[in-house]
Scaffold this active site. Sequence first.
Site, PDB file in Angstrom:
ATOM      1  N   SER A  98       4.970  11.100 -12.372  1.00 62.07           N
ATOM      2  CA  SER A  98       3.904  10.214 -12.829  1.00 62.07           C
ATOM      3  C   SER A  98       4.428   9.153 -13.801  1.00 62.07           C
ATOM      4  CB  SER A  98       2.775  11.057 -13.445  1.00 62.07           C
ATOM      5  OG  SER A  98       1.606  10.311 -13.626  1.00 62.07           O
ATOM      6  N   ASP A 227      -3.304  12.178  -3.428  1.00 58.62           N
ATOM      7  CA  ASP A 227      -3.217  11.871  -4.866  1.00 58.62           C
ATOM      8  C   ASP A 227      -4.327  10.897  -5.272  1.00 58.62           C
ATOM      9  OD1 ASP A 227      -2.420  11.157  -7.478  1.00 58.62           O
ATOM     10  OD2 ASP A 227      -0.304  11.354  -6.972  1.00 58.62           O
ATOM     11  N   HIS A 255      -1.958  15.007  -7.142  1.00 52.99           N
ATOM     12  CA  HIS A 255      -0.959  14.583  -8.121  1.00 52.99           C
ATOM     13  C   HIS A 255      -0.058  15.740  -8.553  1.00 52.99           C
ATOM     14  CE1 HIS A 255       0.497  11.378 -10.578  1.00 52.99           C
ATOM     15  NE2 HIS A 255       0.169  11.932 -11.732  1.00 52.99           N
TER      16      HIS A 255
END
Length: 274
Positions: A98, A227, A255
Amino acid sequence: MGYYIPVERNVNIFVEDCDPGHGKPILFIHGWPLNHKMFEYQFNQLPKMGYRCIGIDLRGFGKSDRPWEGYSYNRLADDVRIVIDTLQLEDVTFAAHSMGGAIAIRYMARHAGHKVSKLALIGAAGFTRRPGIPYGLTKEEMKRWERSWSKLMVATYTDRPKMLDGVGDIFFARYVTESFKNWFHGLGIEASGHASAMCAVSLRDEDLGRDFSKINVPTAIFHGVQDKVCPFSFAKLMHAGIRESELIPFQYSGHGLFYEELEKFHRELIRFIG
């Protein structure tokens, strides 16, 4: 083994090193607003397979110091450089999730890939604002992305526990137990609220478009097809912009692909590192 590494005057970064001096080093860079403990299930298994797992708590997160300033991608990438040099690491694989993926991309461009031989981007927050980029976000999608991070910044200053509940609700596409959700929520609570807000600003405003072409090592893009935090279009954009990259979709994940498809994640990461 855990220890602190000074990166600026009065700013120390916490590092966990599972097996100092042994095995191929994998440097894990966590996502927003978590810390290195998000990779617990990698640290449990990969050292058994001969890998040296090193986790960083970015400034403001986990056990690291919490300065008022220093949350730009440039500064965070510089912190990573100091950790690498202090530990005298060579032939490093970045495993970056991320926002950590965004910092890894900036590191590769800003520090010319110093000591890094492979790059694993995991649900990375990699995007560009430039028009006409293949697989980029539409203007409306970009506005939604900016609005969502602006709302997170405001919520961080007003009701951070509730904000973290909201992030947890969209983080995983597959079922996770309430106990796991509570543990995961606790990782976010450990962060500085101010650091969380400032990094939300960086996530909203920074542009990585000019960094992609400067990456010159084999790159694997691990990304959940479902995601909702960093859309799969980000993965396509990075794949199109990074030479020698391969895109590894995780069909059943959001995610949290590093946990949702744990066995596949480990298998693909080991294959990639070699």
